[in-house]
Design a protein around this motif. Structure first.
Motif, PDB file in Angstrom:
ATOM      1  N   ILE A  44      88.005  27.604 -12.009  1.00 18.45           N
ATOM      2  CA  ILE A  44      89.071  26.622 -12.206  1.00 18.45           C
ATOM      3  C   ILE A  44      88.975  26.034 -13.612  1.00 18.45           C
ATOM      4  O   ILE A  44      87.946  26.117 -14.273  1.00 18.45           O
ATOM      5  CB  ILE A  44      89.001  25.487 -11.161  1.00 18.45           C
ATOM      6  CG1 ILE A  44      87.619  24.813 -11.197  1.00 18.45           C
ATOM      7  CG2 ILE A  44      89.304  26.025  -9.770  1.00 18.45           C
ATOM      8  CD1 ILE A  44      87.485  23.644 -10.244  1.00 18.45           C
ATOM      9  N   SER A  45      90.064  25.432 -14.056  1.00 20.58           N
ATOM     10  CA  SER A  45      90.094  24.807 -15.373  1.00 20.58           C
ATOM     11  C   SER A  45      89.461  23.424 -15.311  1.00 20.58           C
ATOM     12  O   SER A  45      89.258  22.859 -14.229  1.00 20.58           O
ATOM     13  CB  SER A  45      91.542  24.684 -15.860  1.00 20.58           C
ATOM     14  OG  SER A  45      92.257  23.757 -15.044  1.00 20.58           O
ATOM     15  N   LYS A  46      89.189  22.856 -16.476  1.00 24.80           N
ATOM     16  CA  LYS A  46      88.641  21.507 -16.525  1.00 24.80           C
ATOM     17  C   LYS A  46      89.651  20.490 -16.004  1.00 24.80           C
ATOM     18  O   LYS A  46      89.276  19.486 -15.395  1.00 24.80           O
ATOM     19  CB  LYS A  46      88.226  21.170 -17.965  1.00 24.80           C
ATOM     20  CG  LYS A  46      87.017  21.962 -18.437  1.00 24.80           C
ATOM     21  CD  LYS A  46      86.627  21.602 -19.861  1.00 24.80           C
ATOM     22  CE  LYS A  46      85.430  22.403 -20.317  1.00 24.80           C
ATOM     23  NZ  LYS A  46      85.051  22.110 -21.728  1.00 24.80           N
ATOM     24  N   PHE A  47      90.938  20.756 -16.227  1.00 27.74           N
ATOM     25  CA  PHE A  47      91.968  19.856 -15.704  1.00 27.74           C
ATOM     26  C   PHE A  47      91.930  19.829 -14.177  1.00 27.74           C
ATOM     27  O   PHE A  47      91.972  18.761 -13.552  1.00 27.74           O
ATOM     28  CB  PHE A  47      93.348  20.286 -16.183  1.00 27.74           C
ATOM     29  CG  PHE A  47      94.470  19.493 -15.568  1.00 27.74           C
ATOM     30  CD1 PHE A  47      94.800  18.232 -16.047  1.00 27.74           C
ATOM     31  CD2 PHE A  47      95.184  20.010 -14.480  1.00 27.74           C
ATOM     32  CE1 PHE A  47      95.825  17.488 -15.467  1.00 27.74           C
ATOM     33  CE2 PHE A  47      96.213  19.276 -13.900  1.00 27.74           C
ATOM     34  CZ  PHE A  47      96.530  18.007 -14.394  1.00 27.74           C
ATOM     35  N   VAL A  51      91.090  16.782 -11.460  1.00 30.80           N
ATOM     36  CA  VAL A  51      91.881  16.396 -10.289  1.00 30.80           C
ATOM     37  C   VAL A  51      91.008  16.372  -9.035  1.00 30.80           C
ATOM     38  O   VAL A  51      91.109  15.459  -8.199  1.00 30.80           O
ATOM     39  CB  VAL A  51      93.073  17.361 -10.098  1.00 30.80           C
ATOM     40  CG1 VAL A  51      93.802  17.073  -8.788  1.00 30.80           C
ATOM     41  CG2 VAL A  51      94.036  17.261 -11.269  1.00 30.80           C
ATOM     42  N   LEU A  52      90.129  17.360  -8.896  1.00 35.89           N
ATOM     43  CA  LEU A  52      89.246  17.418  -7.734  1.00 35.89           C
ATOM     44  C   LEU A  52      88.277  16.232  -7.720  1.00 35.89           C
ATOM     45  O   LEU A  52      88.005  15.656  -6.655  1.00 35.89           O
ATOM     46  CB  LEU A  52      88.475  18.737  -7.727  1.00 35.89           C
ATOM     47  CG  LEU A  52      89.298  19.994  -7.455  1.00 35.89           C
ATOM     48  CD1 LEU A  52      88.443  21.241  -7.646  1.00 35.89           C
ATOM     49  CD2 LEU A  52      89.880  19.960  -6.046  1.00 35.89           C
ATOM     50  N   ILE A  53      87.750  15.877  -8.883  1.00 34.96           N
ATOM     51  CA  ILE A  53      86.853  14.725  -8.961  1.00 34.96           C
ATOM     52  C   ILE A  53      87.606  13.438  -8.622  1.00 34.96           C
ATOM     53  O   ILE A  53      87.061  12.530  -7.976  1.00 34.96           O
ATOM     54  CB  ILE A  53      86.192  14.650 -10.347  1.00 34.96           C
ATOM     55  CG1 ILE A  53      85.224  15.835 -10.528  1.00 34.96           C
ATOM     56  CG2 ILE A  53      85.460  13.335 -10.548  1.00 34.96           C
ATOM     57  CD1 ILE A  53      84.630  15.944 -11.917  1.00 34.96           C
ATOM     58  N   LEU A  58      89.417   9.069  -4.610  1.00 34.79           N
ATOM     59  CA  LEU A  58      90.473   8.642  -3.694  1.00 34.79           C
ATOM     60  C   LEU A  58      89.979   8.651  -2.252  1.00 34.79           C
ATOM     61  O   LEU A  58      90.352   7.781  -1.450  1.00 34.79           O
ATOM     62  CB  LEU A  58      91.693   9.549  -3.841  1.00 34.79           C
ATOM     63  CG  LEU A  58      92.460   9.428  -5.161  1.00 34.79           C
ATOM     64  CD1 LEU A  58      93.585  10.453  -5.232  1.00 34.79           C
ATOM     65  CD2 LEU A  58      93.019   8.017  -5.332  1.00 34.79           C
ATOM     66  N   GLY A  59      89.143   9.626  -1.916  1.00 34.31           N
ATOM     67  CA  GLY A  59      88.556   9.650  -0.571  1.00 34.31           C
ATOM     68  C   GLY A  59      87.759   8.386  -0.303  1.00 34.31           C
ATOM     69  O   GLY A  59      87.852   7.782   0.777  1.00 34.31           O
ATOM     70  N   ALA A  60      86.980   7.968  -1.301  1.00 38.97           N
ATOM     71  CA  ALA A  60      86.198   6.736  -1.158  1.00 38.97           C
ATOM     72  C   ALA A  60      87.110   5.529  -0.950  1.00 38.97           C
ATOM     73  O   ALA A  60      86.864   4.687  -0.076  1.00 38.97           O
ATOM     74  CB  ALA A  60      85.319   6.534  -2.388  1.00 38.97           C
ATOM     75  N   ALA A 103      87.692  23.389  -1.049  1.00 43.30           N
ATOM     76  CA  ALA A 103      86.880  22.559  -1.932  1.00 43.30           C
ATOM     77  C   ALA A 103      87.513  21.178  -2.106  1.00 43.30           C
ATOM     78  O   ALA A 103      86.821  20.155  -2.126  1.00 43.30           O
ATOM     79  CB  ALA A 103      86.715  23.240  -3.286  1.00 43.30           C
ATOM     80  N   ALA A 104      88.846  21.144  -2.234  1.00 38.91           N
ATOM     81  CA  ALA A 104      89.550  19.866  -2.366  1.00 38.91           C
ATOM     82  C   ALA A 104      89.345  19.011  -1.120  1.00 38.91           C
ATOM     83  O   ALA A 104      89.061  17.808  -1.214  1.00 38.91           O
ATOM     84  CB  ALA A 104      91.041  20.118  -2.601  1.00 38.91           C
TER      85      ALA A 104
END
Length: 392
Positions: A44-47, A51-53, A58-60, A103-104
């Motif tokens: 995947i790209s850094k972008f 978004v995943l990070i 957001l989950g928290a 993974a998301a």
């Protein structure tokens, strides 16, 4: 239950909740060295990684109010145990995720479980403080920092030599063992607190708790700013080489961890309000000097000095949120933690956008002003000075 046995239980509970903070920090810190492998493994790209990070954060933020709701029905001890029992598998789920959608989902769940556990363990630390009639919140956060250091420090070496899955399995086993050894000693909420807790969960109507949440937010924004942008500021605007620039957050973080272990003694002696006033002035002056410094090493020293102040500001705000009169501890804690962590999770991207237009010097001057505002709000922390509560 005799007073002596109650104090003994509270003392054991103090170390049990410290273990929860360590586990939470250890899981979070162990994710950091997994990120490079995660990037290449999923191609995947850094972008996309960014978004995943963000999904982790957001989950928290989604699970934190849920944790408050669950504590209103079951108390902090049960909710800490529940979230922790699942959170220990969170990193392993992320490491096993074979595709981007999975993974998301795994990262959102991992962030949510860690965040929900975070609120509950902070509320349980408030219960310990009430039982012992002394502060333990700052050193509890110190154990979180220690766990993060252990997870982040050892993870890269293990992954390099044994692979990311072996690392994730090892982290999971260590977390499970620590949880099994300590979870049984977590304290239940004192009688008065339990009576307050077991009501229908509603968002508070009193503005005071939101002001404390705002205080936590504007305290955590500078922490996130130093983490994400201090090195770039030193490199681009003060001309420091990369090795020197990297010392800014390292010394800032080290100063914070050291002061958190000393912070309870300071607060017990001088009180929460006075401690917060002094800490806010130290933090504001440190960030201001770092912003105006013409020399990299002075800026690095100033960031470290600011870390000494910021270290105990968030623990005091959390204690104040969990000790609001007439309000369930879990309810107050969920509001303050959700608002506070939104600052450290969401503000850094905004800071980057603003700095691109006005430079980091102006950004850090404004952040210094935020910390000075906490000085003016310090009286809100009076609820963190507590009296002993009856045991079960």
């Amino acid at each position: 239950m005799t007073a002596v046995s109650s104090l003994q239980d509270a003392a054991r509970g103090r170390w049990a909740v410290a273990a929860m903070f360590f586990i939470n920090g250890f899981l979070t810190g162990s994710w950091a060295p997994q990120i490079p492998v995660f990037l290449t493994r999923l191609d995947i790209s850094k972008f996309t990684l960014g978004v995943l990070i963000l999904l982790f954060g957001l989950g928290a933020l989604v699970f934190m109010p849920l944790s408050g709701y669950l504590m209103s029905k079951h108390g902090s001890r049960a909710v800490v145990r529940g979230f922790a029992s699942v959170a220990v598998f969170g990193l392993l789920l992320v490491a096993l995720a074979p595709s981007l959608p999975l993974a998301a989902a795994a990262l959102f769940l991992f962030g949510g479980l860690v965040g929900g556990m975070d609120v509950a363990m902070n509320a349980n630390a408030v219960s310990v403080e009430r039982r012992l009639s002394r502060a333990v919140m700052s050193s509890s956060h110190g154990f979180w920092s220690l766990g993060g250091f252990a997870g982040g420090g050892a993870g890269g070496l293990v992954i390099q030599n044994y692979g990311h899955l072996t690392h994730a399995v090892g982290v999971t086993i260590i977390a499970i063992v620590l949880l099994a050894l300590t979870a049984g000693y977590l304290v239940s909420d004192p009688k008065k607190l339990a009576h307050e807790e077991h009501h229908k969960f509603t968002f508070p109507k009193s503005p005071g708790i939101y002001l404390i949440g705002l205080m936590a937010l504007i305290t955590m924004v500078p922490e996130g700013a130093v983490l994400d942008w201090a090195a770039l500021y030193l490199n681009q605007e003060l001309g420091a080489d990369l090795a020197t620039a990297g010392l800014a957050y390292a010394l800032f973080s080290g100063a914070m961890a050291t002061m958190r272990f000393a912070g309870d003694g300071v607060r017990n002696r001088f009180g929460a309000v006075t401690t917060l006033r002094v800490c806010s002035l130290i933090a504001a002056s440190g960030i201001l000097v770092a912003a105006l410094s013409p020399w990299p090493w002075l800026a690095i020293a100033a960031f470290a000095f600011a870390g000494l102040g910021i270290a105990n500001m968030v623990p005091i705000a959390f204690s104040a949120g969990g000790n609001q009169p007439g309000m369930a501890s879990g309810t107050g804690m969920s509001v303050v933690t959700t608002m506070g962590y939104s600052g450290i999770l969401l503000a850094p991207s905004l800071i980057g956008f603003v700095a691109e237009h006005v430079g980091f010097t102006a950004v850090f001057v404004v952040l210094s002003g935020f910390l000075a505002a906490v000085f003016l709000m310090s009286n809100l922390a009076h609820a963190a000075d507590f009296v002993a509560q009856p045991a079960e």
